[in-house]
Design a protein around this motif. Structure first.
Motif, short mmCIF file in Angstrom:
data_model
loop_
_atom_site.label_atom_id
_atom_site.label_comp_id
_atom_site.label_asym_id
_atom_site.label_seq_id
_atom_site.Cartn_x
_atom_site.Cartn_y
_atom_site.Cartn_z
N GLU A 85 -44.71 43.73 62.31
CA GLU A 85 -45.19 45.12 62.28
C GLU A 85 -46.37 45.27 61.33
O GLU A 85 -47.32 45.98 61.62
CB GLU A 85 -44.06 46.07 61.85
CG GLU A 85 -43.00 46.29 62.91
CD GLU A 85 -43.37 47.35 63.96
OE1 GLU A 85 -44.25 48.20 63.67
OE2 GLU A 85 -42.80 47.30 65.06
N LYS A 86 -46.30 44.55 60.19
CA LYS A 86 -47.35 44.68 59.18
C LYS A 86 -48.72 44.27 59.73
O LYS A 86 -49.75 44.79 59.33
CB LYS A 86 -47.04 43.78 57.97
CG LYS A 86 -46.02 44.34 57.05
CD LYS A 86 -45.89 43.42 55.83
CE LYS A 86 -44.45 43.47 55.34
NZ LYS A 86 -44.02 42.28 54.64
N HIS A 87 -48.70 43.30 60.64
CA HIS A 87 -49.97 42.76 61.13
C HIS A 87 -50.45 43.44 62.41
O HIS A 87 -51.55 43.15 62.89
CB HIS A 87 -49.83 41.25 61.35
CG HIS A 87 -49.52 40.51 60.09
ND1 HIS A 87 -50.44 40.34 59.09
CD2 HIS A 87 -48.38 39.94 59.66
CE1 HIS A 87 -49.88 39.69 58.08
NE2 HIS A 87 -48.63 39.44 58.40
N LEU A 88 -49.63 44.32 62.97
CA LEU A 88 -50.01 44.94 64.25
C LEU A 88 -51.38 45.64 64.19
O LEU A 88 -52.21 45.43 65.09
CB LEU A 88 -48.94 45.94 64.71
CG LEU A 88 -47.66 45.35 65.29
CD1 LEU A 88 -46.64 46.47 65.56
CD2 LEU A 88 -47.92 44.58 66.57
N PRO A 89 -51.66 46.44 63.15
CA PRO A 89 -52.88 47.24 63.20
C PRO A 89 -54.18 46.42 63.29
O PRO A 89 -55.16 46.91 63.83
CB PRO A 89 -52.84 48.03 61.89
CG PRO A 89 -51.40 48.06 61.50
CD PRO A 89 -50.83 46.76 61.98
N ASP A 90 -54.21 45.19 62.75
CA ASP A 90 -55.50 44.49 62.76
C ASP A 90 -55.46 43.13 63.47
O ASP A 90 -56.39 42.35 63.33
CB ASP A 90 -56.05 44.36 61.33
CG ASP A 90 -55.14 43.56 60.42
OD1 ASP A 90 -53.98 43.32 60.82
OD2 ASP A 90 -55.58 43.17 59.33
N THR A 105 -43.30 46.19 72.58
CA THR A 105 -43.03 47.48 73.21
C THR A 105 -44.30 48.31 73.31
O THR A 105 -45.32 48.00 72.66
CB THR A 105 -42.02 48.26 72.34
OG1 THR A 105 -42.61 48.40 71.04
CG2 THR A 105 -40.69 47.51 72.22
N ALA A 106 -44.21 49.41 74.06
CA ALA A 106 -45.36 50.33 74.18
C ALA A 106 -45.75 50.85 72.80
O ALA A 106 -46.94 50.98 72.48
CB ALA A 106 -44.99 51.48 75.11
N GLU A 107 -44.74 51.09 71.99
CA GLU A 107 -44.99 51.62 70.64
C GLU A 107 -45.78 50.61 69.81
O GLU A 107 -46.74 50.97 69.11
CB GLU A 107 -43.64 51.89 69.98
CG GLU A 107 -43.67 52.85 68.84
CD GLU A 107 -42.28 52.95 68.19
OE1 GLU A 107 -42.24 53.08 66.97
OE2 GLU A 107 -41.27 52.86 68.93
N LYS A 111 -49.78 50.70 68.28
CA LYS A 111 -50.17 50.45 66.89
C LYS A 111 -51.23 49.35 66.78
O LYS A 111 -51.96 49.28 65.80
CB LYS A 111 -48.95 50.01 66.07
CG LYS A 111 -47.95 51.11 65.81
CD LYS A 111 -46.82 50.55 64.95
CE LYS A 111 -45.66 51.52 64.89
NZ LYS A 111 -44.43 50.88 64.41
N ALA A 112 -51.27 48.46 67.76
CA ALA A 112 -52.15 47.28 67.68
C ALA A 112 -53.52 47.62 68.27
O ALA A 112 -53.89 47.18 69.36
CB ALA A 112 -51.50 46.12 68.43
N LYS A 113 -54.29 48.36 67.51
CA LYS A 113 -55.57 48.92 67.99
C LYS A 113 -56.60 47.84 68.33
O LYS A 113 -57.46 48.05 69.18
CB LYS A 113 -56.17 49.86 66.94
CG LYS A 113 -55.28 51.04 66.59
CD LYS A 113 -55.53 52.21 67.54
CE LYS A 113 -54.68 53.41 67.19
NZ LYS A 113 -53.72 53.79 68.20
N ASN A 114 -56.53 46.70 67.62
CA ASN A 114 -57.53 45.65 67.85
C ASN A 114 -57.07 44.58 68.83
O ASN A 114 -57.81 43.66 69.14
CB ASN A 114 -57.88 44.94 66.53
CG ASN A 114 -58.69 45.85 65.63
OD1 ASN A 114 -59.31 46.80 66.10
ND2 ASN A 114 -58.66 45.57 64.34
N ALA A 132 -47.46 49.02 79.62
CA ALA A 132 -48.18 49.48 78.42
C ALA A 132 -49.36 48.57 78.14
O ALA A 132 -50.44 49.03 77.75
CB ALA A 132 -47.22 49.52 77.23
N ALA A 133 -49.17 47.27 78.34
CA ALA A 133 -50.27 46.32 78.12
C ALA A 133 -51.41 46.59 79.11
O ALA A 133 -52.58 46.54 78.73
CB ALA A 133 -49.75 44.89 78.27
#
Ligand SMILES: NC(=O)C1=CN([C@@H]2O[C@H](COP(=O)(O)OP(=O)(O)OC[C@H]3O[C@@H](n4cnc5c(N)ncnc54)[C@H](O)[C@@H]3O)[C@@H](O)[C@H]2O)C=CC1
Length: 429
Positions: A85-90, A105-107, A111-114, A132-133
């Motif tokens: 989860e910590k690495h999802l955003p970048d 998951t879709a959620e 969160k994984a914008k990049n 979702a993908a």
């Protein structure tokens, strides 16, 4: 067959009607790649080729870092505070495996914008929310074929273990017992029995080939009938109607992907259609079965044995009913992660990363879902794509058919076919 004809016709008329889909290409600069694998702990050092674990991370750390990329490897995949989860955003690329699945998951995708690319080290990307993908324009690819021999061999072993009633004898030895009768009253030869596989793709075909010398009657149910020559060579008979095949089988083996069509396929009613005393082997996916229906059928004796290495969820909780049902020969998810398989899927992942950095296409059979740039294909097709089960592309046409279609039409871009057919198959189903 009809579907294949329609699809072939469709490709002939495809031409210029579909505009270019986006080429998946890493933007210049350092990429953050995250890999989620199982931990090997003290076992990591026991074999230099044990590359599929956290400690070795597919053996690509040095290679990635030498190119300026960041590579994070973890087994911590559950809950809101886990390492993943910590690495999802970048993160830009996420590598997962079906053996220790990080449920994408879709959620998490939101969160994984990049995130651009999801790679499955192995086969089976059902742990990813493909709709979702697709909506997020991600590419999903796996190392198709990497462990099909590993699984087919394992299934053969499980069939024999169940039919010969091997495990109780093994346990007797460990427990200091000796009771031949307790085993012999339900031990059989495989010769002369009827074996049916549901799904005769790469693994199913390899299993049938391996079973041929056992002099059994071989049946297969699939969405596609094999070419007559191949059918003859393999020695298996096509059964169009699954429910008509089941009562004939002494041994049932499941070899389909987990899709919306196969989820819960073996519920109480379908299991009731199996011959009393049949055994079931399932290395495909746990969620193809109704968990409690399997446990009940083993308890009642309607199913004489159940073996497999796939569960839902994974790792299986301590109270999973399959751990405690009688006549089971279950293992953790291991069949596709032999050392040989690990080396193959590690090489396949490295190859796809290399191609991603260079902006090259992946081997066509590896794609589960291809990236769609907004506005780059007709909007209604994009909309359709986002709402379908993307595995249908492969599972409906079969990979061999898909490959031959692509091979015969070099002027048509593979991604165009992929996108268009995925949309088309949705409407055919
Ligand atoms: N336990 C393990 O370690 C492993 C498990 N697997 C599982 O095995 C599955 C099959 O793998 P492959 O044989 O390589 O795939 P494949 O794509 O070569 O073959 C799948 C076959 O299933 C058929 N099929 C799909 N949906 C169907 C349906 N509703 N009814 C009847 N037939 C249907 C397809 O037409 C195709 O022939 C994977 O999707 C994965 O879930 C794969 C590798 C390792």
């Amino acid at each position: 067959m009809a579907m294949r004809r329609v699809a072939e016709h469709a490709i002939r008329t495809l031409g210029s009607r579909v505009s270019q889909s986006r080429q998946l290409q890493a933007t210049p600069g350092s990429k953050k790649i995250v890999g989620v694998f199982y931990k090997a702990r003290e076992h990591a050092e026991k074999n230099p080729n044990f590359v599929g674990c956290v400690e070795r991370g597919l053996g690509i750390q040095e290679w990635l870092e030498s190119q300026g990329h960041q590579y994070i490897v973890t087994d911590d995949k559950e809950g809101p505070n886990c390492e993943l989860e910590k690495h999802l955003p970048d993160m830009h690329v996420l590598i997962t495996t079906p053996f220790h699945p990080a449920y994408v998951t879709a959620e998490r995708i939101k969160k994984a914008k990049n995130l651009q690319l999801l790679l499955t080290a192995g086969i089976g990307s059902d742990h990813i929310d493909l709709n979702a993908a697709a909506n997020a324009g991600l590419t999903v690819a796996e190392v198709t074929g990497s462990n099909v021999v590993s699984v087919a061999e394992d299934e053969l072993m499980r069939i024999l273990i169940l039919v010969r009633n091997f495990l109780p004898g093994y346990h007797q030895v460990i427990n200091g017992e000796w009771d031949v009768a307790a085993i012999a009253h339900r031990a059989y030869d495989l010769e002369g029995k009827t074996i049916g596989t549901i799904g005769a793709g790469r693994i199913g075909k390899r299993l049938l080939q391996r079973l041929k010398p056992f002099n059994c009657s071989l049946l297969y149910h699939d969405r596609l009938k094999m070419e007559p020559e191949l059918e003859q060579q393999i020695g298996a008979k096509f059964e169009e109607d699954l429910d008509a095949m089941l009562p004939k089988c002494d041994v049932i083996v499941i070899n389909t992907p987990l899709t919306e069509k196969t989820r819960g396929l073996f519920d109480k009613e379908r299991i009731a259609k199996c011959k009393k005393g049949a055994v079931i082997v399932n290395n495909a996916r746990g969620a193809i079965m109704d968990t409690q229906a399997v446990a009940d059928a083993c308890s009642s004796g309607h199913i004489a044995g159940y073996s497999g290495d796939v569960w839902y969820p994974q790792p299986a909780p301590k109270d999973h009913p399959w751990r405690y049902m009688p006549n089971q020969a279950m293992t953790p998810h291991i069949s596709g992660t032999t050392i040989d398989a690990q080396l193959r899927y590690a090489a396949g992942v490295k190859d796809m990363l290399d191609r991603y950095f260079k902006g090259e296409n992946f081997p066509p059979q590896n794609y589960i879902l291809t990236a769609v740039g907004s506005g780059s294909i007709e909007s209604h097709r994009t909309a359709k794509l986002s709402s379908l089960d993307s595995l249908k592309l492969r599972s409906s046409l079969g990979d061999d058919t898909f490959r031959s279609l692509v091979a015969n039409k070099p002027e048509i871009k593979r991604k165009q076919i992929c996108l268009w057919l995925t949309w088309r198959i949705q409407s055919l189903d």
